[in-house]
Motif scaffolding. Sequence first.
Motif, PDB file in Angstrom:
ATOM      1  N   ALA A  24       0.861  -1.188   0.000  1.00 16.71           N
ATOM      2  CA  ALA A  24       0.000   0.000   0.000  1.00 16.71           C
ATOM      3  C   ALA A  24       0.890   1.228   0.000  1.00 16.71           C
ATOM      4  O   ALA A  24       1.833   1.314   0.774  1.00 16.71           O
ATOM      5  CB  ALA A  24      -0.896  -0.017   1.226  1.00 16.71           C
ATOM      6  N   ARG A  25       0.588   2.176  -0.868  1.00 18.10           N
ATOM      7  CA  ARG A  25       1.400   3.395  -0.933  1.00 18.10           C
ATOM      8  C   ARG A  25       1.261   4.148   0.362  1.00 18.10           C
ATOM      9  O   ARG A  25       0.179   4.383   0.833  1.00 18.10           O
ATOM     10  CB  ARG A  25       0.932   4.250  -2.074  1.00 18.10           C
ATOM     11  CG  ARG A  25       2.027   4.307  -3.060  1.00 18.10           C
ATOM     12  CD  ARG A  25       1.975   5.461  -3.916  1.00 18.10           C
ATOM     13  NE  ARG A  25       3.342   5.568  -4.387  1.00 18.10           N
ATOM     14  CZ  ARG A  25       3.670   5.927  -5.564  1.00 18.10           C
ATOM     15  NH1 ARG A  25       2.765   6.255  -6.408  1.00 18.10           N
ATOM     16  NH2 ARG A  25       4.917   5.989  -5.908  1.00 18.10           N
ATOM     17  N   GLY A  26       2.361   4.522   0.921  1.00 24.81           N
ATOM     18  CA  GLY A  26       2.352   5.267   2.162  1.00 24.81           C
ATOM     19  C   GLY A  26       2.497   4.369   3.368  1.00 24.81           C
ATOM     20  O   GLY A  26       3.106   4.747   4.354  1.00 24.81           O
ATOM     21  N   ALA A  27       1.916   3.171   3.315  1.00 19.43           N
ATOM     22  CA  ALA A  27       1.989   2.278   4.458  1.00 19.43           C
ATOM     23  C   ALA A  27       3.419   1.794   4.681  1.00 19.43           C
ATOM     24  O   ALA A  27       3.871   1.716   5.809  1.00 19.43           O
ATOM     25  CB  ALA A  27       1.062   1.088   4.246  1.00 19.43           C
ATOM     26  N   ARG A  28       4.134   1.481   3.637  1.00 23.80           N
ATOM     27  CA  ARG A  28       5.498   0.970   3.772  1.00 23.80           C
ATOM     28  C   ARG A  28       6.528   1.887   3.128  1.00 23.80           C
ATOM     29  O   ARG A  28       7.705   1.611   3.177  1.00 23.80           O
ATOM     30  CB  ARG A  28       5.587  -0.415   3.140  1.00 23.80           C
ATOM     31  CG  ARG A  28       4.738  -1.400   3.885  1.00 23.80           C
ATOM     32  CD  ARG A  28       5.008  -2.800   3.435  1.00 23.80           C
ATOM     33  NE  ARG A  28       4.135  -3.676   4.177  1.00 23.80           N
ATOM     34  CZ  ARG A  28       3.555  -4.732   3.701  1.00 23.80           C
ATOM     35  NH1 ARG A  28       3.762  -5.066   2.450  1.00 23.80           N
ATOM     36  NH2 ARG A  28       2.782  -5.474   4.438  1.00 23.80           N
ATOM     37  N   ASP A  29       6.083   2.945   2.528  1.00 17.16           N
ATOM     38  CA  ASP A  29       6.974   3.858   1.844  1.00 17.16           C
ATOM     39  C   ASP A  29       7.456   4.912   2.844  1.00 17.16           C
ATOM     40  O   ASP A  29       6.683   5.768   3.258  1.00 17.16           O
ATOM     41  CB  ASP A  29       6.217   4.521   0.690  1.00 17.16           C
ATOM     42  CG  ASP A  29       7.095   5.420  -0.158  1.00 17.16           C
ATOM     43  OD1 ASP A  29       8.219   5.750   0.271  1.00 17.16           O
ATOM     44  OD2 ASP A  29       6.639   5.796  -1.250  1.00 17.16           O
ATOM     45  N   PRO A  30       8.730   4.857   3.247  1.00 15.43           N
ATOM     46  CA  PRO A  30       9.191   5.808   4.265  1.00 15.43           C
ATOM     47  C   PRO A  30       9.099   7.263   3.814  1.00 15.43           C
ATOM     48  O   PRO A  30       8.982   8.152   4.646  1.00 15.43           O
ATOM     49  CB  PRO A  30      10.637   5.393   4.533  1.00 15.43           C
ATOM     50  CG  PRO A  30      11.031   4.534   3.389  1.00 15.43           C
ATOM     51  CD  PRO A  30       9.765   3.948   2.810  1.00 15.43           C
ATOM     52  N   LEU A  31       9.100   7.510   2.530  1.00 12.61           N
ATOM     53  CA  LEU A  31       8.985   8.878   2.050  1.00 12.61           C
ATOM     54  C   LEU A  31       7.599   9.461   2.350  1.00 12.61           C
ATOM     55  O   LEU A  31       7.444  10.662   2.508  1.00 12.61           O
ATOM     56  CB  LEU A  31       9.262   8.936   0.538  1.00 12.61           C
ATOM     57  CG  LEU A  31       9.319  10.321  -0.092  1.00 12.61           C
ATOM     58  CD1 LEU A  31      10.422  11.173   0.557  1.00 12.61           C
ATOM     59  CD2 LEU A  31       9.569  10.206  -1.579  1.00 12.61           C
TER      60      LEU A  31
END
Length: 153
Positions: A24-31
């Motif tokens: 999921a975008r944002g869930a695992r993306d540290p940025l």
Amino acid sequence: MASKRPRKAVRSKRSASKRRAAPARGARDPLLAPMAGAAHRVVGGVTIDIADAANGRVKRVCYPPGFRWSTHMKPIVKTALCMHAHVGFLARGHVRGTYADGCEFDVAAPRAIVLDPGHDAWVVGREPAVLIEFDALAQTAARFGLPPTHQHA
């Protein structure tokens, strides 16, 4: 002629418990992950996280696909153009824009970015633009030695 039978759906040989789900975008993306200790706000569809740093601020600004300053922020800010200077690092995405005098800019990540006050800008493509910005509120332009509005040397 042989009769056509419906084909069976092709299934993965992995069991459902071992198949990898798309992240999921944002869930695992540290940025895009939540920033501890940062103020969080959404203005005109733009997500902004702000952390105090020395006598300034560091901001993560996420502009969604389809964002255009003159469409989404102008009605809120009530100025013809964005009059804030932007100094930072475009970590993701692609941004284009124009100044009042017709000068244009086209910036794609990864890239350092400096935008004078007095611009309109928009996100290009389907990916959000993520800007890590160094900010001094209304004094950003002066603090970084930029003109009060875009001009040629």
